[in-house]
Design a protein around this motif. Structure first.
Motif, PDB file in Angstrom:
ATOM      1  N   PRO A 133       0.803  -1.237   0.000  1.00 53.38           N
ATOM      2  CA  PRO A 133       0.000   0.000   0.000  1.00 53.38           C
ATOM      3  C   PRO A 133       0.827   1.274   0.000  1.00 53.38           C
ATOM      4  O   PRO A 133       0.328   2.334  -0.414  1.00 53.38           O
ATOM      5  CB  PRO A 133      -0.834  -0.132   1.282  1.00 53.38           C
ATOM      6  CG  PRO A 133      -0.038  -1.052   2.164  1.00 53.38           C
ATOM      7  CD  PRO A 133       0.613  -2.021   1.225  1.00 53.38           C
ATOM      8  N   ASP A 134       2.073   1.205   0.437  1.00 60.79           N
ATOM      9  CA  ASP A 134       2.924   2.394   0.438  1.00 60.79           C
ATOM     10  C   ASP A 134       3.620   2.619  -0.900  1.00 60.79           C
ATOM     11  O   ASP A 134       4.218   3.673  -1.119  1.00 60.79           O
ATOM     12  CB  ASP A 134       3.993   2.271   1.534  1.00 60.79           C
ATOM     13  CG  ASP A 134       3.389   2.249   2.929  1.00 60.79           C
ATOM     14  OD1 ASP A 134       2.319   2.858   3.116  1.00 60.79           O
ATOM     15  OD2 ASP A 134       3.980   1.610   3.823  1.00 60.79           O
ATOM     16  N   LEU A 135       3.551   1.614  -1.785  1.00 59.58           N
ATOM     17  CA  LEU A 135       4.231   1.692  -3.076  1.00 59.58           C
ATOM     18  C   LEU A 135       3.284   1.741  -4.260  1.00 59.58           C
ATOM     19  O   LEU A 135       3.642   2.260  -5.316  1.00 59.58           O
ATOM     20  CB  LEU A 135       5.149   0.476  -3.271  1.00 59.58           C
ATOM     21  CG  LEU A 135       6.449   0.395  -2.489  1.00 59.58           C
ATOM     22  CD1 LEU A 135       7.136  -0.934  -2.786  1.00 59.58           C
ATOM     23  CD2 LEU A 135       7.364   1.552  -2.856  1.00 59.58           C
ATOM     24  N   VAL A 136       2.098   1.166  -4.132  1.00 60.30           N
ATOM     25  CA  VAL A 136       1.208   0.940  -5.277  1.00 60.30           C
ATOM     26  C   VAL A 136      -0.143   1.592  -5.035  1.00 60.30           C
ATOM     27  O   VAL A 136      -0.751   1.434  -3.974  1.00 60.30           O
ATOM     28  CB  VAL A 136       1.023  -0.565  -5.541  1.00 60.30           C
ATOM     29  CG1 VAL A 136       0.092  -0.784  -6.739  1.00 60.30           C
ATOM     30  CG2 VAL A 136       2.362  -1.248  -5.788  1.00 60.30           C
ATOM     31  N   SER A 137      -0.605   2.295  -6.061  1.00 60.83           N
ATOM     32  CA  SER A 137      -1.949   2.863  -6.045  1.00 60.83           C
ATOM     33  C   SER A 137      -2.502   2.794  -7.458  1.00 60.83           C
ATOM     34  O   SER A 137      -1.814   3.161  -8.417  1.00 60.83           O
ATOM     35  CB  SER A 137      -1.908   4.324  -5.567  1.00 60.83           C
ATOM     36  OG  SER A 137      -3.194   4.915  -5.647  1.00 60.83           O
ATOM     37  N   LYS A 154       0.084   3.317 -10.317  1.00 60.87           N
ATOM     38  CA  LYS A 154       1.220   4.153  -9.924  1.00 60.87           C
ATOM     39  C   LYS A 154       2.091   3.379  -8.947  1.00 60.87           C
ATOM     40  O   LYS A 154       1.597   2.754  -8.000  1.00 60.87           O
ATOM     41  CB  LYS A 154       0.731   5.448  -9.272  1.00 60.87           C
ATOM     42  CG  LYS A 154       1.858   6.395  -8.870  1.00 60.87           C
ATOM     43  CD  LYS A 154       1.305   7.636  -8.189  1.00 60.87           C
ATOM     44  CE  LYS A 154       2.415   8.585  -7.747  1.00 60.87           C
ATOM     45  NZ  LYS A 154       1.883   9.757  -7.009  1.00 60.87           N
ATOM     46  N   ILE A 155       3.403   3.422  -9.179  1.00 64.36           N
ATOM     47  CA  ILE A 155       4.374   2.800  -8.279  1.00 64.36           C
ATOM     48  C   ILE A 155       5.406   3.850  -7.906  1.00 64.36           C
ATOM     49  O   ILE A 155       6.065   4.432  -8.774  1.00 64.36           O
ATOM     50  CB  ILE A 155       5.091   1.609  -8.949  1.00 64.36           C
ATOM     51  CG1 ILE A 155       4.097   0.652  -9.605  1.00 64.36           C
ATOM     52  CG2 ILE A 155       5.950   0.863  -7.931  1.00 64.36           C
ATOM     53  CD1 ILE A 155       4.754  -0.387 -10.487  1.00 64.36           C
ATOM     54  N   SER A 156       5.547   4.096  -6.628  1.00 63.09           N
ATOM     55  CA  SER A 156       6.534   5.077  -6.166  1.00 63.09           C
ATOM     56  C   SER A 156       6.570   5.039  -4.649  1.00 63.09           C
ATOM     57  O   SER A 156       5.561   4.721  -3.994  1.00 63.09           O
ATOM     58  CB  SER A 156       6.167   6.493  -6.629  1.00 63.09           C
ATOM     59  OG  SER A 156       7.146   7.432  -6.247  1.00 63.09           O
ATOM     60  N   GLU A 191       8.247  -6.882 -10.150  1.00 65.06           N
ATOM     61  CA  GLU A 191       9.675  -6.680  -9.937  1.00 65.06           C
ATOM     62  C   GLU A 191       9.950  -5.399  -9.153  1.00 65.06           C
ATOM     63  O   GLU A 191      10.757  -5.388  -8.212  1.00 65.06           O
ATOM     64  CB  GLU A 191      10.405  -6.642 -11.282  1.00 65.06           C
ATOM     65  CG  GLU A 191      11.908  -6.665 -11.186  1.00 65.06           C
ATOM     66  CD  GLU A 191      12.481  -7.955 -10.644  1.00 65.06           C
ATOM     67  OE1 GLU A 191      13.679  -7.970 -10.305  1.00 65.06           O
ATOM     68  OE2 GLU A 191      11.745  -8.961 -10.546  1.00 65.06           O
ATOM     69  N   LEU A 192       9.287  -4.313  -9.517  1.00 67.74           N
ATOM     70  CA  LEU A 192       9.542  -3.056  -8.830  1.00 67.74           C
ATOM     71  C   LEU A 192       9.095  -3.113  -7.377  1.00 67.74           C
ATOM     72  O   LEU A 192       9.787  -2.577  -6.482  1.00 67.74           O
ATOM     73  CB  LEU A 192       8.847  -1.905  -9.561  1.00 67.74           C
ATOM     74  CG  LEU A 192       9.368  -1.576 -10.962  1.00 67.74           C
ATOM     75  CD1 LEU A 192       8.601  -0.389 -11.545  1.00 67.74           C
ATOM     76  CD2 LEU A 192      10.873  -1.301 -10.973  1.00 67.74           C
ATOM     77  N   THR A 193       7.966  -3.743  -7.117  1.00 66.20           N
ATOM     78  CA  THR A 193       7.476  -3.792  -5.734  1.00 66.20           C
ATOM     79  C   THR A 193       8.273  -4.772  -4.886  1.00 66.20           C
ATOM     80  O   THR A 193       8.677  -4.458  -3.760  1.00 66.20           O
ATOM     81  CB  THR A 193       5.989  -4.168  -5.709  1.00 66.20           C
ATOM     82  OG1 THR A 193       5.772  -5.382  -6.461  1.00 66.20           O
ATOM     83  CG2 THR A 193       5.136  -3.059  -6.298  1.00 66.20           C
ATOM     84  N   ARG A 209      11.416   8.722  -8.505  1.00 63.81           N
ATOM     85  CA  ARG A 209      10.630   8.653  -9.727  1.00 63.81           C
ATOM     86  C   ARG A 209       9.193   8.256  -9.391  1.00 63.81           C
ATOM     87  O   ARG A 209       8.924   7.647  -8.357  1.00 63.81           O
ATOM     88  CB  ARG A 209      11.175   7.600 -10.709  1.00 63.81           C
ATOM     89  CG  ARG A 209      12.664   7.694 -11.023  1.00 63.81           C
ATOM     90  CD  ARG A 209      12.944   8.826 -12.003  1.00 63.81           C
ATOM     91  NE  ARG A 209      14.299   8.762 -12.522  1.00 63.81           N
ATOM     92  CZ  ARG A 209      15.350   9.401 -11.989  1.00 63.81           C
ATOM     93  NH1 ARG A 209      15.195  10.119 -10.881  1.00 63.81           N
ATOM     94  NH2 ARG A 209      16.550   9.324 -12.542  1.00 63.81           N
ATOM     95  N   GLU A 210       8.281   8.562 -10.288  1.00 67.62           N
ATOM     96  CA  GLU A 210       6.921   8.034 -10.222  1.00 67.62           C
ATOM     97  C   GLU A 210       6.676   7.240 -11.499  1.00 67.62           C
ATOM     98  O   GLU A 210       6.902   7.748 -12.607  1.00 67.62           O
ATOM     99  CB  GLU A 210       5.902   9.165 -10.060  1.00 67.62           C
ATOM    100  CG  GLU A 210       6.067   9.901  -8.737  1.00 67.62           C
ATOM    101  CD  GLU A 210       5.055  11.025  -8.531  1.00 67.62           C
ATOM    102  OE1 GLU A 210       4.902  11.452  -7.376  1.00 67.62           O
ATOM    103  OE2 GLU A 210       4.426  11.470  -9.520  1.00 67.62           O
TER     104      GLU A 210
END
Length: 435
Positions: A133-137, A154-156, A191-193, A209-210
């Motif tokens: 939840p802190d990385l993906v929306s 969105k991943i950031s 992979e990013l998460t 980055r976003e």
């Protein structure tokens, strides 16, 4: 979230049959029969077209409304129904029919269930959002013609805040039958998460980055192509065309820059490269274009870099597609040098061939040309695996999905690393990059 694809499938080989010219009128339909025999005359299939050697030759062929699937040394591969194949023959082209995939011993064909369905894709996104939840929306940015949600993920780090950071966009599945691109979206998400906080480079990039991922630009087409029980080789969206029984617009000929300018798309609704009734007339094109325009903050477009994933051919492509010239309005020699330098660097990571889009053939109304000329985004197309139909064409077997999506990991990371200033790839940081 499921990281690995289902099913075990290996590569397949295409065999060649002589095309009978006694073809009945055709309609868009399904692929070859399970026993590998040539499809009925009312279906679509692939053909090899001989003596098509140069970019000019390929552009001339494309101007007949033909969608080119694969470029070979002196031939191309196309998908056509019987009526279009006969029309090309009447124009003087020599076509050879290619059979569909067959089962031979331990060689099995790709199946629709090898790929995530549309609903499974949304479920995977929801699972990632719940797990990180802190990385993906995720957000619904609009609906397709048939009312399906088009989702942007969105991943950031600090994902709930719209920070003043470079943004990178990945779009997938503009063309319905290119299901491997949806798998690419889910691989990137995973992979990013999963690597944030573990992999130093990914952690640093997501801290600065976003990232935006649109897993399926064309959900109606994806569902139509995949969920009948057999693939239909469908390319376009599913939007009816007024005054015609033909369905669908080629979304990647429907963008609002040099739309229909240069013979790089078709004005015929029955063509696989039909450009639509006007720029952004495709419901899904308009949704994604509005989303991109909405990323402009205080007059500045926040998205700096973009990859539009397609299959197949193993290529890295960049603007312009509507002209053979390396430069043009809004595309200076420095811009072209940056496109080429970063494109080459991306290709070094995955073994693809880097080139300007029009080196293949002229296209107009493409997302890359629009993203650069209209929005100032360094926009690339990746044509993913396979390099030829021998690897499965639009439907590579399920057991290559993990390998071929992870093959682009370093390309994704490289694009993110240059998102602050792409000109740096060409050694032009002193002219264009803030200290």
């Amino acid at each position: 979230m499921r990281r690995f694809p289902r099913g075990g499938r290996t590569a397949l080989a295409a065999t060649v049959l002589t095309l009978s010219l006694a073809l009945a009128a055709g309609t868009q339909a399904a692929t070859a029969a399970p026993d590998g025999t040539a499809p009925a005359a009312d279906s679509v299939q692939q053909y090899e077209v001989s003596d098509v050697v140069s970019a000019g030759d390929r552009t001339t062929l494309a101007r007949t409304g033909t969608a080119i699937d694969e470029v070979r040394a002196e031939t191309v591969v196309i998908t056509a129904d019987a009526a279009h194949a006969e029309r090309l023959t009447d124009l003087g082209y020599h076509l050879t029919a290619l059979t569909g995939p067959v089962e031979r011993g331990d060689v099995r064909v790709a199946a629709p269930e090898d790929y995530h369905t549309y609903d499974e894709t949304l479920a995977a996104v929801a699972e990632a959002e719940a797990a990180y939840p802190d990385l993906v929306s995720s957000q619904v940015i609009g609906q397709s013609h048939e009312g399906r949600d088009i989702v942007a993920v969105k991943i950031s780090a600090n994902v709930t805040v719209d920070e003043d950071e470079p943004e990178v966009l990945f779009t997938h599945n503009q063309h319905a039958r290119e299901h491997l691109t949806v798998e690419m979206a889910l691989y990137t998400l995973t992979e990013l998460t999963s690597q944030y906080g573990t992999d130093t480079e990914i952690t640093t990039l997501l801290d600065s980055r976003e990232v935006w991922i649109v897993p399926s630009v064309n959900p109606d087409g994806k569902v139509y192509d995949q969920e009948s029980g057999s693939f239909r080789s469908w390319r376009k969206n599913r939007q009816p065309n007024e005054g015609s029984s033909a369905v669908g617009t080629d979304l990647n000929r429907n963008w609002a820059y040099e739309w229909g300018c240069c013979g790089g798309s078709s004005g015929s609704p029955g063509s696989d490269t039909y450009r639509g009734s006007g720029p952004e007339s495709g419901t899904e094109t308009a949704v994604v274009a509005d989303f991109v325009r909405g990323r402009t903050v205080d007059g500045e477009q926040q998205i700096t870099a973009h990859i539009d994933f397609h299959t197949y051919g193993e290529l890295v492509l960049w603007p312009y597609g509507y002209t053979y010239d390396e430069t043009g309005p809004g595309l200076t020699a420095d811009d072209a040098a940056a496109f080429q330098a970063l494109g080459g660097e991306l290709a070094d990571t995955n073994g693809y061939t880097p080139q300007q889009s029009s080196d293949l053939y002229v296209t107009d109304g493409s997302i890359n040309d629009w993203a650069w000329a209209d929005q100032g985004i360094f926009s690339y197309t990746f044509e993913m695996y396979p390099s030829s139909g021998a690897g499965g064409g639009f439907y590579p077997p399920g057991d290559v999905i993990e390998r071929e999506t992870s093959r682009n990991r370093e390309a994704v990371v490289t694009l993110l690393s240059y998102a602050d200033c792409v000109y740096r790839a060409a050694g032009l940081e002193s002219e264009y990059c803030a200290s």
